[in-house]
Structures are given as structure tokens and as C-alpha cells.
Scaffold this motif. Structure first.
Motif, mmCIF file in Angstrom:
data_model
loop_
_atom_site.group_PDB
_atom_site.id
_atom_site.type_symbol
_atom_site.label_atom_id
_atom_site.label_comp_id
_atom_site.label_asym_id
_atom_site.label_seq_id
_atom_site.Cartn_x
_atom_site.Cartn_y
_atom_site.Cartn_z
ATOM 1 N N LEU A 190 0.821 -1.206 0.000
ATOM 2 C CA LEU A 190 0.000 0.000 0.000
ATOM 3 C C LEU A 190 0.861 1.265 0.000
ATOM 4 O O LEU A 190 2.060 1.229 0.313
ATOM 5 N N ASN A 191 0.220 2.378 -0.329
ATOM 6 C CA ASN A 191 0.964 3.644 -0.464
ATOM 7 C C ASN A 191 1.424 4.219 0.866
ATOM 8 O O ASN A 191 2.211 5.171 0.899
ATOM 9 N N ASN A 192 0.951 3.660 1.969
ATOM 10 C CA ASN A 192 1.406 4.127 3.283
ATOM 11 C C ASN A 192 2.481 3.211 3.871
ATOM 12 O O ASN A 192 2.835 3.334 5.041
ATOM 13 N N GLY A 193 2.978 2.273 3.048
ATOM 14 C CA GLY A 193 4.025 1.368 3.513
ATOM 15 C C GLY A 193 3.516 0.083 4.130
ATOM 16 O O GLY A 193 4.292 -0.836 4.399
ATOM 17 N N VAL A 194 2.215 -0.007 4.372
ATOM 18 C CA VAL A 194 1.623 -1.220 4.956
ATOM 19 C C VAL A 194 1.645 -2.346 3.931
ATOM 20 O O VAL A 194 1.420 -2.129 2.741
ATOM 21 N N VAL A 195 1.940 -3.549 4.394
ATOM 22 C CA VAL A 195 1.934 -4.735 3.543
ATOM 23 C C VAL A 195 0.927 -5.731 4.113
ATOM 24 O O VAL A 195 0.971 -6.056 5.303
ATOM 25 N N LEU A 196 0.007 -6.186 3.271
ATOM 26 C CA LEU A 196 -1.019 -7.142 3.686
ATOM 27 C C LEU A 196 -0.877 -8.418 2.887
ATOM 28 O O LEU A 196 -0.549 -8.388 1.705
ATOM 29 N N GLU A 197 -1.135 -9.548 3.542
ATOM 30 C CA GLU A 197 -1.094 -10.837 2.855
ATOM 31 C C GLU A 197 -2.456 -11.495 2.907
ATOM 32 O O GLU A 197 -3.162 -11.403 3.907
ATOM 33 N N SER A 198 -2.819 -12.153 1.803
ATOM 34 C CA SER A 198 -4.096 -12.848 1.725
ATOM 35 C C SER A 198 -3.930 -14.036 0.783
ATOM 36 O O SER A 198 -3.143 -13.982 -0.162
ATOM 37 N N MET A 199 -4.659 -15.114 1.046
ATOM 38 C CA MET A 199 -4.608 -16.264 0.160
ATOM 39 C C MET A 199 -5.436 -15.985 -1.092
ATOM 40 O O MET A 199 -6.499 -15.372 -1.023
ATOM 41 N N GLY A 200 -4.928 -16.424 -2.244
ATOM 42 C CA GLY A 200 -5.698 -16.221 -3.463
ATOM 43 C C GLY A 200 -4.856 -16.386 -4.715
ATOM 44 O O GLY A 200 -3.667 -16.707 -4.653
ATOM 45 N N ARG A 201 -5.483 -16.154 -5.859
ATOM 46 C CA ARG A 201 -4.821 -16.265 -7.157
ATOM 47 C C ARG A 201 -4.774 -14.894 -7.817
ATOM 48 O O ARG A 201 -5.753 -14.146 -7.777
ATOM 49 N N LEU A 202 -3.647 -14.578 -8.425
ATOM 50 C CA LEU A 202 -3.525 -13.288 -9.099
ATOM 51 C C LEU A 202 -4.466 -13.208 -10.298
ATOM 52 O O LEU A 202 -4.973 -12.126 -10.622
ATOM 53 N N ASP A 203 -4.724 -14.343 -10.953
ATOM 54 C CA ASP A 203 -5.678 -14.369 -12.067
ATOM 55 C C ASP A 203 -7.045 -13.870 -11.608
ATOM 56 O O ASP A 203 -7.704 -13.086 -12.298
ATOM 57 N N ASP A 204 -7.482 -14.332 -10.435
ATOM 58 C CA ASP A 204 -8.795 -13.931 -9.915
ATOM 59 C C ASP A 204 -8.812 -12.451 -9.566
ATOM 60 O O ASP A 204 -9.810 -11.751 -9.807
ATOM 61 N N LEU A 205 -7.714 -11.958 -8.980
ATOM 62 C CA LEU A 205 -7.636 -10.531 -8.638
ATOM 63 C C LEU A 205 -7.708 -9.686 -9.906
ATOM 64 O O LEU A 205 -8.412 -8.676 -9.942
ATOM 65 N N CYS A 206 -7.001 -10.101 -10.948
ATOM 66 C CA CYS A 206 -7.033 -9.356 -12.213
ATOM 67 C C CYS A 206 -8.442 -9.322 -12.794
ATOM 68 O O CYS A 206 -8.879 -8.294 -13.337
ATOM 69 N N ASP A 207 -9.151 -10.434 -12.689
ATOM 70 C CA ASP A 207 -10.537 -10.487 -13.176
ATOM 71 C C ASP A 207 -11.415 -9.503 -12.412
ATOM 72 O O ASP A 207 -12.285 -8.844 -12.992
ATOM 73 N N GLN A 208 -11.188 -9.380 -11.093
ATOM 74 C CA GLN A 208 -11.973 -8.459 -10.271
ATOM 75 C C GLN A 208 -11.728 -7.005 -10.653
ATOM 76 O O GLN A 208 -12.627 -6.168 -10.537
ATOM 77 N N LEU A 209 -10.516 -6.718 -11.106
ATOM 78 C CA LEU A 209 -10.127 -5.324 -11.353
ATOM 79 C C LEU A 209 -10.076 -4.963 -12.826
ATOM 80 O O LEU A 209 -9.557 -3.906 -13.193
ATOM 81 N N VAL A 210 -10.637 -5.816 -13.667
ATOM 82 C CA VAL A 210 -10.528 -5.609 -15.111
ATOM 83 C C VAL A 210 -11.163 -4.293 -15.561
ATOM 84 O O VAL A 210 -10.733 -3.694 -16.551
ATOM 85 N N GLU A 211 -12.160 -3.784 -14.835
ATOM 86 C CA GLU A 211 -12.827 -2.541 -15.249
ATOM 87 C C GLU A 211 -12.064 -1.290 -14.831
ATOM 88 O O GLU A 211 -12.452 -0.172 -15.186
#
Length: 248
Positions: free
Chosen positions: A167-188
Motif C-alpha cells: 500500500l501507499n502508506n508502507g503497509v503490507v497485507l497478505e491474503s490467500m488467493g490467485r492473481l488471475d482472480d484478482l485481475c478479473d476483479q479489477l478488469v474494469e
């Protein structure tokens, strides 16, 4: 665009009160054309058990004065797992009004709640939830359930089944998942680009594009596969021209 489904929890030890809230919600849903999934609990312990298991609610209407653990104590525990849910306290006393701000309560409503008060509260809370859902991600991280505003995301990296969000404030978050699915969520969203199979970047935070890498404003270096430089540069230039930013 159709309204998003919102999840609501009612928690009150008086069955008559939860039935009244359910009836008001049914009337509100029909009047506003909003979809809800709701669950009623008669004790904070039941509600907390669900939250601890990972159940996420958009809105919780919570009685303050209940036998055993009161609603204010329950809200403090809920905040340990979910910093985003809108908590609306319902009570017959103003005793805890000031304390409610310490748990970031959305509102403190005196009982008995009238139809017009319920509708007004729900209009406000639902509008905020819908606005946030459209421009954010919900992550199940080690620290609990977190709502990540998309404008805060600099880049995401995948390693195995772990997504790491920077994140832009230096925070780092971890979550289980697939990058393909994240890209699909953000395609718009035109500001997100996948220059490498292991990275998704927010072009708002690009500092430099070179032949073999992209440098982000936070200093992170994202590798560019061979032959991807021209395509990536053109995509970035197209994006900043669309944003009417000046290129020198």
C-alpha cells in the motif's frame, strides 16, 4: 447497475425487538429495491462466534444493554476482526453514547426506533457500503478482515498461493488467493496493469519504465519479461494521456 447484496446482523436479547427490526428491514428492502441477507442473534456471544469464524457483515445493529457481555464490549471485540463493518448501536439509554465513538460506531440510535429513523439510517449506511464496495477489495488477512481501498494499492505480488498487497502508506497485507482472480476483479479499472505473471501494478504509482523493469514510486522494482517493454510503455502512455496528464 443493480444494487449490491448487503449482509446485516441484528443482535438483541429481546426477540420482539429483533422481529421488529426484521420487519422494518423487509419493508425497507421492498421500498428501496435493495437486496439484503440478514441474520439475527440474541446474544453478543453468538454474534462474536460468527465473526471469529470469518463471517463478514456490512452492517451490524447492536443492542448495548444485554445480559452477560454488553454490546459495547462486543463491538470492541468485533473491531479486532473487522475494521470496516458499520456498527449501529441501539439502546434505551444515552449512557454509552460517548464511549461508542471509541469503537468507531456508525451511529448511536435511541430505542424505540421509528420507521423514519430506521429508513434514514439505512439510507446512509447502505449508500456508504455500496460506494466502498465498488472501489475496494475485502481481504482476509492475518490481522482479520480488511477493506482495501483500490487507490491505496501500489502493487500486488503473488508467491505460491499468497497475494502480497503493498500500500501507499508502507503497509503490507497478505491474503490467500490467485492473481488471475484478482485481475478479473479489477478488469474494469484502467489503472491496473499486469506486466509480469507474478505482479499486478497500479500505474498511478509508476516512477520509471526501463527495458527490463518498472520502478514504482516506493522504490520497488517489478521485472519486465523480454519483449514486453514496448507494449507496457504504450499502455502506460495511453493511460496517462487519457488522464490528460502532461508528458514532456
Amino acid at each position: 447497475m443493480d444494487p449490491l447484496m448487503l449482509k446485516i446482523a441484528f443482535c438483541d436479547d429481546e426477540t420482539q425487538e429483533t422481529r421488529r427490526l426484521e420487519a422494518l428491514l423487509e419493508e425497507y428492502a421492498a421500498d428501496r429495491g435493495q437486496d439484503f441477507a440478514h441474520t439475527s442473534y440474541q446474544s453478543p456471544v453468538e454474534l462474536m462466534a460468527e465473526v471469529e469464524k470469518g463471517t463478514r457483515f456490512d452492517i451490524i445493529l447492536l443492542d448495548v444493554l444485554m445480559p452477560g457481555e454488553n454490546g459495547m464490549a462486543a463491538a470492541r471485540e468485533i473491531r479486532e476482526y473487522d475494521s470496516n463493518v458499520k456498527i449501529i448501536f441501539l439502546t434505551s439509554s444515552t449512557e454509552f453514547a460517548v464511549e461508542s465513538y471509541a469503537v468507531d460506531a456508525w451511529y448511536y440510535q435511541l430505542k424505540p426506533i421509528r420507521k423514519e429513523d430506521f429508513f434514514r439510517l439505512m439510507d446512509s449506511a447502505c449508500a456508504a457500503c455500496t460506494r466502498e464496495q465498488k472501489h475496494s477489495l475485502i481481504l482476509r488477512s492475518k490481522s482479520g478482515i480488511v477493506r482495501l481501498e483500490l487507490e491505496e494499492l501500489v502493487y500486488c505480488e503473488v508467491m505460491g498461493r499468497t497475494l502480497t498487497f503493498h500500500l501507499n502508506n508502507g503497509v503490507v497485507l497478505e491474503s490467500m488467493g490467485r492473481l488471475d482472480d484478482l485481475c478479473d476483479q479489477l478488469v474494469e479499472y484502467p489503472n491496473f496493469l499486469r506486466p509480469h505473471r507474478s505482479f499486478l501494478i497500479n500505474m498511478e504509482y509508476i516512477a520509471n519504465i526501463a527495458a527490463r523493469s518498472i520502478t514504482m514510486q516506493d522504490g520497488a522494482v517489478v521485472p519486465l519479461p523480454h519483449g514486453k517493454y514496448s507494449e507496457t510503455k504504450d499502455r502506460y502512455l495511453s493511460y496517462i494521456f487519457d488522464r490528460k496528464q502532461v508528458v514532456m
